[in-house]
Design an enzyme around this catalytic site. Structure first.
Site, PDB file in Angstrom:
ATOM      1  N   GLY A 101       0.775  -1.235   0.000  1.00 32.24           N
ATOM      2  CA  GLY A 101       0.000   0.000   0.000  1.00 32.24           C
ATOM      3  C   GLY A 101       0.804   1.282   0.000  1.00 32.24           C
ATOM      4  O   GLY A 101       0.385   2.275   0.593  1.00 32.24           O
TER       5      GLY A 101
ATOM      6  N   ASN B 266       1.307   3.342  -2.531  1.00 31.81           N
ATOM      7  CA  ASN B 266       0.514   4.356  -3.226  1.00 31.81           C
ATOM      8  C   ASN B 266      -0.663   4.796  -2.367  1.00 31.81           C
ATOM      9  O   ASN B 266      -1.013   5.980  -2.322  1.00 31.81           O
ATOM     10  CB  ASN B 266       0.015   3.827  -4.567  1.00 31.81           C
ATOM     11  CG  ASN B 266       1.090   3.783  -5.622  1.00 31.81           C
ATOM     12  OD1 ASN B 266       2.046   4.544  -5.590  1.00 31.81           O
ATOM     13  ND2 ASN B 266       0.960   2.872  -6.571  1.00 31.81           N
TER      14      ASN B 266
ATOM     15  N   ASN C  81      -6.200   3.487 -12.953  1.00 29.73           N
ATOM     16  CA  ASN C  81      -5.154   2.527 -12.611  1.00 29.73           C
ATOM     17  C   ASN C  81      -3.797   3.141 -12.940  1.00 29.73           C
ATOM     18  O   ASN C  81      -3.673   3.928 -13.884  1.00 29.73           O
ATOM     19  CB  ASN C  81      -5.347   1.227 -13.393  1.00 29.73           C
ATOM     20  CG  ASN C  81      -4.398   0.128 -12.937  1.00 29.73           C
ATOM     21  OD1 ASN C  81      -3.901   0.145 -11.809  1.00 29.73           O
ATOM     22  ND2 ASN C  81      -4.143  -0.830 -13.807  1.00 29.73           N
ATOM     23  N   THR C  82      -2.794   2.782 -12.165  1.00 25.42           N
ATOM     24  CA  THR C  82      -1.436   3.228 -12.443  1.00 25.42           C
ATOM     25  C   THR C  82      -0.599   2.038 -12.888  1.00 25.42           C
ATOM     26  O   THR C  82      -0.714   0.938 -12.340  1.00 25.42           O
ATOM     27  CB  THR C  82      -0.821   3.923 -11.214  1.00 25.42           C
ATOM     28  OG1 THR C  82       0.478   4.407 -11.540  1.00 25.42           O
ATOM     29  CG2 THR C  82      -0.758   3.013 -10.013  1.00 25.42           C
ATOM     30  N   HIS C  83       0.217   2.257 -13.926  1.00 25.92           N
ATOM     31  CA  HIS C  83       1.007   1.173 -14.515  1.00 25.92           C
ATOM     32  C   HIS C  83       2.449   1.630 -14.694  1.00 25.92           C
ATOM     33  O   HIS C  83       2.708   2.792 -15.026  1.00 25.92           O
ATOM     34  CB  HIS C  83       0.425   0.768 -15.871  1.00 25.92           C
ATOM     35  CG  HIS C  83       1.183  -0.333 -16.539  1.00 25.92           C
ATOM     36  ND1 HIS C  83       1.157  -1.632 -16.084  1.00 25.92           N
ATOM     37  CD2 HIS C  83       1.996  -0.327 -17.625  1.00 25.92           C
ATOM     38  CE1 HIS C  83       1.935  -2.375 -16.855  1.00 25.92           C
ATOM     39  NE2 HIS C  83       2.448  -1.610 -17.792  1.00 25.92           N
TER      40      HIS C  83
ATOM     41  N   GLY D  49      -9.948  -3.873 -21.216  1.00 24.28           N
ATOM     42  CA  GLY D  49      -8.732  -4.450 -21.784  1.00 24.28           C
ATOM     43  C   GLY D  49      -7.594  -4.472 -20.775  1.00 24.28           C
ATOM     44  O   GLY D  49      -7.731  -4.029 -19.638  1.00 24.28           O
TER      45      GLY D  49
END
EC number: 2.1.2.2
Length: 223
Positions: free
Chosen positions: A15, A17, A110-112, A146
């Site tokens: 956790g 982030n 979302n973070t990638h 996706g």
């Protein structure tokens, strides 16, 4: 803002982030509060971080449900109970299904750890190193059905050093990724955002954001 936006955060690990978002939310001017943390497995440190300050938490494991769709419906229902204005997938290692996506259209991010559309999936930094790129980074995007294919909200670049390993590159990306997440979520809840085809656009402070769930600063018009 007199009414702060409500954030639900999805996690699968320690956790970091989540902790960064919670720290930002301590400033009333940030414009948001974390109201729910959901993990997909037991033993997530982020759940304990949230519990320690009284944030509602839940653990929903896919293995506890007969079918993946059943789990997705349970997740959508649990999130809906918290009435979030924005759902943040922060290191959540499960793809979301149709029930959750339909419950929060345009409101799940979302973070990638790559510069999408390059290197989607769970091995972004390793794939970037293997390809030999000189610039890596992180992407924040709107979640769709996706694999890391939604509209891009923000990107930040991180140089790839000659001596980098997957671990050293990943750690530098994480630092930039956390800062980008905090900055962008704050801008979204304060000023709003809109989606136009393949583009996700953050409103400027001068724009009229309209309202969402009765709160100023939140808007998701789709063109």
């Amino acid at each position: 803002m007199t009414n702060r936006a409500r954030l639900a955060v999805l996690i699968s690990g320690g956790g970091s982030n989540l902790a960064a978002l919670m720290e930002a939310c301590e400033d009333p001017a940030y414009g948001a509060n974390v109201v729910l943390v959901v993990a997909d497995r037991d033993g997530c440190g982020g759940v304990e971080i949230a519990k320690d300050v009284g944030i509602d938490t839940a653990v929903l494991k896919v293995s506890d449900y007969a079918e993946r769709n059943e789990w997705d419906r349970a997740l959508a229902a649990r999130l809906s109970e918290a009435q979030p204005d924005l759902v943040v997938s922060a290191g959540f290692l499960k793809m979301l299904g149709s029930a959750t996506l339909a419950a929060f259209p345009g409101r799940i991010i979302n973070t990638h750890n790559s510069l999408l559309p390059a290197f989607p999936g769970i091995h972004g930094p390793a794939d970037a190193l293997a390809y030999g790129v000189k610039i890596a980074g992180a992407t924040l995007f709107i979640v769709d059905d996706g694999m890391d294919t939604g509209q891009i909200l923000a990107q930040c670049a991180v140089p790839v050093l000659d001596g980098d390993t997957e671990e050293t590159l990943l750690e530098r990306i994480k630092v930039a990724e956390r800062a980008q997440l905090v900055q962008t979520v704050g801008a979204m809840v304060r000023d709003g955002w809109r989606i136009s085809g393949r583009r996700a656009i953050l409103n400027s402070p001068a724009d009229d954001p309209g309202t969402l769930n009765g709160q100023p600063g939140l808007s998701i018009p789709v063109e």
